[in-house]
Design a protein around this motif. Structure first.
Motif, PDB file in Angstrom:
ATOM      1  N   SER A 156      91.033  67.416  64.136  1.00 48.37           N
ATOM      2  CA  SER A 156      90.856  68.058  62.898  1.00 48.37           C
ATOM      3  C   SER A 156      89.474  67.991  62.309  1.00 48.37           C
ATOM      4  CB  SER A 156      91.820  67.259  61.970  1.00 48.37           C
ATOM      5  OG  SER A 156      93.187  67.799  62.226  1.00 48.37           O
ATOM      6  N   PRO A 157      88.847  66.814  62.543  1.00 50.73           N
ATOM      7  CA  PRO A 157      87.400  66.438  62.143  1.00 50.73           C
ATOM      8  C   PRO A 157      86.264  67.638  62.704  1.00 50.73           C
ATOM      9  CG  PRO A 157      88.246  64.622  62.799  1.00 50.73           C
ATOM     10  CD  PRO A 157      89.298  65.619  63.399  1.00 50.73           C
ATOM     11  N   VAL A 158      86.906  68.444  63.859  1.00 52.06           N
ATOM     12  CA  VAL A 158      85.728  69.272  64.160  1.00 52.06           C
ATOM     13  C   VAL A 158      85.675  70.437  63.474  1.00 52.06           C
ATOM     14  CG1 VAL A 158      85.398  70.928  66.280  1.00 52.06           C
ATOM     15  CG2 VAL A 158      86.506  68.632  66.662  1.00 52.06           C
ATOM     16  N   GLY A 159      86.844  70.926  62.780  1.00 53.64           N
ATOM     17  CA  GLY A 159      86.724  71.858  61.568  1.00 53.64           C
ATOM     18  C   GLY A 159      85.725  71.631  60.628  1.00 53.64           C
ATOM     19  N   GLY A 160      85.937  70.341  60.009  1.00 49.89           N
ATOM     20  CA  GLY A 160      85.252  70.001  58.886  1.00 49.89           C
ATOM     21  C   GLY A 160      83.696  69.796  59.260  1.00 49.89           C
ATOM     22  N   LEU A 161      83.362  69.288  60.593  1.00 54.69           N
ATOM     23  CA  LEU A 161      82.189  68.924  60.902  1.00 54.69           C
ATOM     24  C   LEU A 161      81.245  70.358  61.154  1.00 54.69           C
ATOM     25  CD1 LEU A 161      82.578  66.014  63.344  1.00 54.69           C
ATOM     26  CD2 LEU A 161      81.306  65.921  61.059  1.00 54.69           C
ATOM     27  N   GLY A 162      82.174  71.166  61.917  1.00 57.05           N
ATOM     28  CA  GLY A 162      81.760  72.601  61.938  1.00 57.05           C
ATOM     29  C   GLY A 162      81.293  73.400  60.836  1.00 57.05           C
ATOM     30  N   ASP A 163      82.183  73.016  59.567  1.00 53.63           N
ATOM     31  CA  ASP A 163      81.971  73.691  58.482  1.00 53.63           C
ATOM     32  C   ASP A 163      80.700  73.178  57.804  1.00 53.63           C
ATOM     33  OD1 ASP A 163      83.779  75.594  58.750  1.00 53.63           O
ATOM     34  OD2 ASP A 163      85.200  75.041  57.386  1.00 53.63           O
ATOM     35  N   SER A 164      80.561  71.757  57.803  1.00 51.81           N
ATOM     36  CA  SER A 164      79.418  71.036  57.187  1.00 51.81           C
ATOM     37  C   SER A 164      78.180  71.425  58.093  1.00 51.81           C
ATOM     38  CB  SER A 164      79.720  69.565  57.466  1.00 51.81           C
ATOM     39  OG  SER A 164      78.613  68.809  56.906  1.00 51.81           O
ATOM     40  N   LEU A 165      78.156  71.539  59.426  1.00 50.16           N
ATOM     41  CA  LEU A 165      77.172  72.194  59.836  1.00 50.16           C
ATOM     42  C   LEU A 165      76.595  73.672  59.673  1.00 50.16           C
ATOM     43  CD1 LEU A 165      74.922  71.545  62.244  1.00 50.16           C
ATOM     44  CD2 LEU A 165      76.388  72.318  64.035  1.00 50.16           C
ATOM     45  N   THR A 166      77.648  74.308  59.455  1.00 54.71           N
ATOM     46  CA  THR A 166      77.500  75.756  58.828  1.00 54.71           C
ATOM     47  C   THR A 166      76.858  75.748  57.473  1.00 54.71           C
ATOM     48  OG1 THR A 166      79.292  76.574  60.095  1.00 54.71           O
ATOM     49  CG2 THR A 166      78.420  77.964  58.386  1.00 54.71           C
ATOM     50  N   GLN A 167      77.362  75.019  56.735  1.00 53.97           N
ATOM     51  CA  GLN A 167      76.519  74.690  55.243  1.00 53.97           C
ATOM     52  C   GLN A 167      75.331  74.381  55.356  1.00 53.97           C
ATOM     53  OE1 GLN A 167      78.123  75.338  51.925  1.00 53.97           O
ATOM     54  NE2 GLN A 167      75.850  75.943  51.941  1.00 53.97           N
TER      55      GLN A 167
END
Length: 388
Positions: A106-117
């Motif tokens: 699950s953290p991969v999605g949040g970290l990916g979106d954070s990196l995207t931002q």
């Protein structure tokens, strides 16, 4: 080659892997003989693990100033956890396996979106223009997985999942890290987010809506099967919904600046309510397909605006921690409550009755968001939340 190519490809294949888990894991659990209540518990264990692990990994990202290395660690853990989960058929061992698996995945999605931002801010791009590739991955694979699993059987969902996760790992090695702040971060700094009333009140209030979204994530497949649909039909439903979501992300540049982000979130909450109530009333599963277009206007608008709003009200040096805390409430705690309560409601009544209840919750959430906007900002609806 675009400087964001590897990040877009990473998002595409990560969300392709998530397609298998979100769309078909409940059906897989049903296929191996678990009851509705047991499925509800397992679907709640995953979000519980997410809720506990996401703030930790977000803090580690801010502390060590690297999203990439933390994502690599999480993907390796998710891969090993999935091997345990898909080789286990005991209900009690599955509880442990699901907890470990989601604690890393699950953290991969949040970290990916954070990196995207962060990447979007650095390159002066729209967050949605990059994030839409994750939605496209989810959409395309929702459709293809429906056809594939209709042929080979839902018991083999681990094969496409492991393939997509392996490709995601390879792409992670090629993505570029973005450091937004050089300010050192200690644990006491991260706890300041918990004292940020504007931030914490928003997380709590939005859960009236996000619980309904996560309950649908868990039980849409079971809902469609209950109405007489097949695995391929589940794929079509997800495909239509996430394509609509991708369109919303892709066109965000044109509509996002028109009103305050909280105004859009309130509207999205109302659309969630309409969607759930109609699903609670219909009988023919074919009617679900056109209704899935509302997924883009409900979830797509809600998530994009909520993620942007959270980014604006948290300190720059704590962005990853704040994003993952937001993620833990949106997908973790909301998922835990939506899955566990939803499973009990289905066992005691019916899946249609569950959706009627979700509609009521979404209406309450939309009202609370509107009140929150008035109390914290006292602004006119047309005031713009400036995009950095």
């Amino acid at each position: 080659m675009s400087s964001t190519f590897n990040l877009k490809a990473f998002l595409f294949f990560y969300y392709s892997a998530m397609t298998v888990i979100v769309s078909y894991l409940p059906v897989y659990f049903q296929d191996i003989g678990l009851t509705g209540a047991q499925i509800g518990v397992l679907l709640a264990v995953g979000p519980l693990a997410s809720m506990l692990s996401q703030p930790f990994w977000g803090y580690m990202t801010d502390k060590y100033k690297t999203s990439k290395k933390i994502i690599i660690i999480c993907i390796i853990g998710a891969f090993l956890g999935s091997l345990f989960m898909f080789q286990t058929y005991s209900y009690y061992f599955l509880i442990i396996a699901v907890f470990i698996f989601h604690g890393f995945l699950s953290p991969v999605g949040g970290l990916g979106d954070s990196l995207t931002q962060k990447t979007a801010n650095r390159l002066s791009l729209s967050f949605g223009s990059i994030r839409l590739w994750g939605s496209l991955g989810f959409a395309v694979m929702s459709l293809l997985m429906g056809f594939l699993l209709a042929r080979i059987g839902v018991q083999y969902i681990f094969l496409p999942f492991l393939f997509f996760l392996s490709v995601t790992f390879i792409l992670t090695l090629r993505i570029q890290d973005v450091e937004t702040s050089k300010v050192p971060v200690a644990l006491k700094d991260a706890t300041k987010l918990l004292k940020n009333k504007k931030f914490m009140y928003f997380l709590l209030i939005m859960m009236f809506i996000t619980i309904t979204h996560r309950a649908n994530d868990s039980f849409l497949g079971i809902y469609i099967v209950d109405k007489g649909g097949t695995e391929s039909f589940i794929g079509w439903a997800w495909f239509i919904g996430v394509v609509a979501e991708a369109i919303i992300f892709a066109t965000a540049t044109y509509w996002f600046r028109k009103y305050h982000a909280l105004t859009f979130i309130t509207i999205a909450g109302i659309l969630f309510a309409v969607r759930w109530i109609v699903m609670g009333l219909i009988v023919n599963p074919l009617l679900v397909l056109p209704l899935q277009m509302l997924h883009g206007f409900s979830f797509g608008v809600f998530y994009l605006c909520a993620f942007h709003y959270v980014t604006k009200i948290i300190p720059e040096e704590l962005q990853s921690t704040g994003h993952l805390l937001f993620y833990s409430f949106f997908f973790g705690l909301s998922g835990m409550l939506g899955s566990s309560i939803g499973g009990v409601i289905i066992d005691e009544t019916s899946v249609s009755y569950l959706y009627l209840i979700l509609g009521i919750f979404a209406i309450i959430g939309a009202i609370f968001i509107a009140v929150y906007q008035v109390l914290f900002f006292k602004v006119k609806n047309k005031k713009v939340l400036q995009v950095q």
